[in-house]
Design an enzyme around this catalytic site. Sequence first.
Site, PDB file in Angstrom:
ATOM      1  N   TYR A 160      -8.866   3.298  -4.678  1.00 36.63           N
ATOM      2  CA  TYR A 160      -8.259   3.983  -5.427  1.00 36.63           C
ATOM      3  C   TYR A 160      -8.134   4.743  -6.671  1.00 36.63           C
ATOM      4  O   TYR A 160      -7.185   5.471  -6.410  1.00 36.63           O
ATOM      5  CB  TYR A 160      -6.366   3.541  -4.547  1.00 36.63           C
ATOM      6  CG  TYR A 160      -6.620   2.979  -3.235  1.00 36.63           C
ATOM      7  CD1 TYR A 160      -7.049   4.646  -2.383  1.00 36.63           C
ATOM      8  CD2 TYR A 160      -5.757   1.956  -2.466  1.00 36.63           C
ATOM      9  CE1 TYR A 160      -7.364   3.801  -0.931  1.00 36.63           C
ATOM     10  CE2 TYR A 160      -6.432   1.635  -1.475  1.00 36.63           C
ATOM     11  CZ  TYR A 160      -6.931   2.464  -0.208  1.00 36.63           C
ATOM     12  OH  TYR A 160      -6.730   2.523   0.873  1.00 36.63           O
ATOM     13  N   GLU A 181     -13.651  -6.163   8.773  1.00 35.43           N
ATOM     14  CA  GLU A 181     -12.385  -6.031   9.973  1.00 35.43           C
ATOM     15  C   GLU A 181     -12.994  -4.350   9.760  1.00 35.43           C
ATOM     16  O   GLU A 181     -13.539  -3.920   9.559  1.00 35.43           O
ATOM     17  CB  GLU A 181     -11.540  -6.391   9.224  1.00 35.43           C
ATOM     18  CG  GLU A 181     -10.881  -4.980   7.903  1.00 35.43           C
ATOM     19  CD  GLU A 181      -9.641  -5.441   7.061  1.00 35.43           C
ATOM     20  OE1 GLU A 181      -8.635  -5.282   7.051  1.00 35.43           O
ATOM     21  OE2 GLU A 181     -10.484  -4.995   5.241  1.00 35.43           O
ATOM     22  N   ARG A 237     -11.655   2.973  11.321  1.00 33.93           N
ATOM     23  CA  ARG A 237     -12.304   2.767  10.612  1.00 33.93           C
ATOM     24  C   ARG A 237     -13.526   1.465  10.203  1.00 33.93           C
ATOM     25  O   ARG A 237     -12.255   0.496  10.003  1.00 33.93           O
ATOM     26  CB  ARG A 237     -12.489   2.433   8.620  1.00 33.93           C
ATOM     27  CG  ARG A 237     -13.549   2.878   7.711  1.00 33.93           C
ATOM     28  CD  ARG A 237     -13.275   2.746   6.281  1.00 33.93           C
ATOM     29  NE  ARG A 237     -12.877   1.980   5.151  1.00 33.93           N
ATOM     30  CZ  ARG A 237     -11.832   1.715   5.021  1.00 33.93           C
ATOM     31  NH1 ARG A 237     -10.718   2.174   5.186  1.00 33.93           N
ATOM     32  NH2 ARG A 237     -11.508   0.355   4.540  1.00 33.93           N
ATOM     33  N   GLY A 280      -7.317   4.758   5.252  1.00 33.70           N
ATOM     34  CA  GLY A 280      -6.477   5.880   4.356  1.00 33.70           C
ATOM     35  C   GLY A 280      -6.761   7.654   4.238  1.00 33.70           C
ATOM     36  O   GLY A 280      -7.862   7.561   4.677  1.00 33.70           O
ATOM     37  N   SER A 292      -6.377  -3.058   3.288  1.00 31.48           N
ATOM     38  CA  SER A 292      -7.204  -2.318   1.406  1.00 31.48           C
ATOM     39  C   SER A 292      -7.422  -3.186   0.345  1.00 31.48           C
ATOM     40  O   SER A 292      -6.809  -4.110  -0.834  1.00 31.48           O
ATOM     41  CB  SER A 292      -5.605  -1.235   0.549  1.00 31.48           C
ATOM     42  OG  SER A 292      -5.910  -0.237   1.636  1.00 31.48           O
ATOM     43  N   GLU A 339       0.754  -1.361   0.349  1.00 28.18           N
ATOM     44  CA  GLU A 339      -0.096   0.022   0.366  1.00 28.18           C
ATOM     45  C   GLU A 339       0.702   1.398   0.095  1.00 28.18           C
ATOM     46  O   GLU A 339       0.009   2.291   0.100  1.00 28.18           O
ATOM     47  CB  GLU A 339      -1.351  -0.155   1.080  1.00 28.18           C
ATOM     48  CG  GLU A 339      -1.791  -1.609   1.647  1.00 28.18           C
ATOM     49  CD  GLU A 339      -2.434  -0.911   2.398  1.00 28.18           C
ATOM     50  OE1 GLU A 339      -3.222  -0.147   2.913  1.00 28.18           O
ATOM     51  OE2 GLU A 339      -2.103  -2.194   3.183  1.00 28.18           O
ATOM     52  N   ASP A 385     -15.634  -2.421   8.226  1.00 30.78           N
ATOM     53  CA  ASP A 385     -15.588  -2.564   7.242  1.00 30.78           C
ATOM     54  C   ASP A 385     -16.857  -3.612   6.748  1.00 30.78           C
ATOM     55  O   ASP A 385     -16.490  -4.612   8.104  1.00 30.78           O
ATOM     56  CB  ASP A 385     -14.617  -2.855   5.819  1.00 30.78           C
ATOM     57  CG  ASP A 385     -14.232  -1.754   5.796  1.00 30.78           C
ATOM     58  OD1 ASP A 385     -14.172  -0.595   6.074  1.00 30.78           O
ATOM     59  OD2 ASP A 385     -12.550  -2.447   5.875  1.00 30.78           O
ATOM     60  N   ASN A 415      -9.959  -1.128  10.595  1.00 33.01           N
ATOM     61  CA  ASN A 415      -8.853  -0.732  10.069  1.00 33.01           C
ATOM     62  C   ASN A 415      -8.349  -0.009  11.189  1.00 33.01           C
ATOM     63  O   ASN A 415      -8.877   1.734  11.308  1.00 33.01           O
ATOM     64  CB  ASN A 415      -9.130   0.212   8.715  1.00 33.01           C
ATOM     65  CG  ASN A 415      -9.226  -0.965   7.645  1.00 33.01           C
ATOM     66  OD1 ASN A 415      -8.030  -1.457   6.717  1.00 33.01           O
ATOM     67  ND2 ASN A 415     -11.001  -0.899   7.897  1.00 33.01           N
TER      68      ASN A 415
END
Length: 310
Positions: A212, A269, A251, A275, A142, A16, A253, A271
């Site tokens: 992205y 998950e 964050r 990002g 990601s 990443e 998900d 994070n």
Amino acid sequence: MSKLHVAVLMGGWSAEREVSLTSGAGISDALESLGHRVTRIDMGRDVAAKLAEAAPDVVFNALHGTPGEDGTVQGMLDLMGLKYTHSGLVTSVIAIDKVLTKQALVPHGIPMPGGRIVKSASLYEGDPLARPYVLKPVNEGSSVGVAIVTDSGNYGNPIAPGVAGPWQEFEELLAEPFVRGRELTTAVLGGEALGVTELKPKSGFYDYDSKYTEGLTEHIYPADIPDEITEACKAIALESHRLLGCKGVSRADFRWDDERGVDGLFLLEVNTQPGMTPLSLVPEQARHIGMSYAELVQRIVDDALVEGDV
């Protein structure tokens, strides 16, 4: 607001790297716009020497993946006595590992898909679960290396050494049942769940490219979902943040099987280093509640300073 010297750690050598460089550039520009002095550090093996030379007031950790998200950099910063943003060592070690995350959260009632670790070579002998199922690296973010294996065999039927997939890159993988339905995400900032965004990739699933590459995914905020699902996402995200010991911003998900109501909601998950690119979800959710990108960056720095030993 006092002016600070902030070292922004970015880049590194994970899968990443490019995302981290984009996050780091945006963060650095925002800090400078607020009048802070910024030292930008593209992390190499000499990162400790560069940080010692810079002697910042605080480090903004804009790294994604290993070693910036897995506790390695956090341990180094702890040893150096430097304050830093986001979660600390123990939380980082647990949250980046999808198996450890399940072990930490599921006993407390957090709904997550089942699954088991499989040797990649064993996939050539047969499927570990009934199709469709998901294969993912244990400790990458990601959606790096994620494969959805369907009945039609979109990754080879059967999977074979010559078929492209994560089994070529990782010795072990986590196999999980595929949860049909919709992709949802919730940011948590300073003990508050900001909202719920639905992610609708134009094709395929919400993979690295969809995340992205501009135009490949539609972000719907607030998500057009029942109130009980919105509240469940926010509650699960907040409780997971607390149980894991996350600091600053995280964050969560989710996948939601919209044919099953709240019983179809599963956390995938958490994070700990979300990002901060122009397409990233945390800045987007913050913007929807009236917080600019620069204000968000300042808030994350403030949290790091208030928390002290993070």
